[in-house]
Write a protein that holds these residues in place. Sequence first.
Motif, short mmCIF file in Angstrom:
data_model
loop_
_atom_site.label_atom_id
_atom_site.label_comp_id
_atom_site.label_asym_id
_atom_site.label_seq_id
_atom_site.Cartn_x
_atom_site.Cartn_y
_atom_site.Cartn_z
N THR A 273 46.41 38.13 49.73
CA THR A 273 46.55 36.84 49.03
C THR A 273 45.21 36.11 48.97
O THR A 273 44.38 36.24 49.87
N ARG B 85 43.04 32.57 46.74
CA ARG B 85 43.06 31.43 45.83
C ARG B 85 41.90 31.67 44.88
O ARG B 85 40.78 31.89 45.33
N ASP B 86 42.15 31.67 43.57
CA ASP B 86 41.05 31.99 42.65
C ASP B 86 40.19 30.76 42.35
O ASP B 86 40.43 29.66 42.89
N ARG C 26 44.28 28.83 41.49
CA ARG C 26 45.57 29.53 41.33
C ARG C 26 45.75 30.52 42.47
O ARG C 26 44.79 31.15 42.91
N VAL D 70 46.95 33.98 44.03
CA VAL D 70 47.04 35.37 43.58
C VAL D 70 47.44 36.22 44.79
O VAL D 70 46.98 35.97 45.90
N SER E 285 46.60 43.05 37.64
CA SER E 285 46.39 41.66 37.19
C SER E 285 45.65 40.85 38.26
O SER E 285 45.14 39.78 37.98
N SER E 286 45.62 41.36 39.50
CA SER E 286 44.94 40.65 40.58
C SER E 286 43.44 40.95 40.64
O SER E 286 42.70 40.26 41.35
N ALA F 112 40.70 38.13 40.00
CA ALA F 112 40.51 37.19 41.11
C ALA F 112 39.81 37.87 42.28
O ALA F 112 38.89 37.29 42.89
N ASP G 164 55.83 34.47 38.96
CA ASP G 164 55.05 33.68 39.92
C ASP G 164 55.48 34.14 41.31
O ASP G 164 56.58 33.80 41.77
#
Length: 181
Positions: free
Chosen positions: A41, A43-44, A48, A50, A76-77, A80, A109
């Motif tokens: 995990t 935070r971008d 956001r 991710v 998709s990650s 980030a 989400d």
Amino acid sequence: MTAEVLRALDADLAQQDEVQLTPDAYKEVFRRHPAGVAVVTLRDEDDRLVGFTATSVISVSAAPPLLAFSLASTSSSWGAVSAARTLAISFLSGAQDDVSARFATSGIDRFAAGGWTALPSGEPVIDGAVSWVRGRVVQRTPVGGSYLVSVRALEHGTTDTVTPLVYHDRTYHRIGDSTAI
Ligand SMILES: Cc1cc2nc3c(=O)[nH]c(=O)nc-3n(C[C@H](O)[C@H](O)[C@H](O)COP(=O)(O)O)c2cc1C
């Protein structure tokens, strides 16, 4: 890693003429290999959240404290992770197969259902995980169609009352009381 080593790796990966495993044969090997389940995990840059499920987390060395995971470049990650300075890795407990499934589901989400807490430094960690590590990304090594992401561990949390979630033969398992010896 030096440019020379990376060039040698690229040259080796480009060698398609030698006999090698088909994807199916490869999967036949790895479905027999059990793996702990983690959720990565972060935070971008736009704040956001991710996160994604990963069974590829490995311990690299205790001193310096380094771990690594592989992430598909098509994920998709990846955007980030490619820009991240820090991230968290939560190792799931035996009852958290639903969390693993959620963090592997495309187009949702993954944080909306809750069950996570932000560290003071901002990265979310999964509530009830057997342990977590917060770390600084030290290297993103392209290997085939994936990136091997190396992380220096900065902080951690553990619990010793819960057993881990294990992924084996495409199924989630919990560890029971029986030991090998
Ligand atoms: C048990 C399990 C383990 C997984 N391990 C990895 C992994 O180590 N690396 C990876 O890139 N994707 C892994 N995935 C897939 C990702 O969690 C995710 O489903 C995939 O990146 C699709 O997400 P996207 O559509 O948002 O890109 C795993 C999925 C599952 C269910």
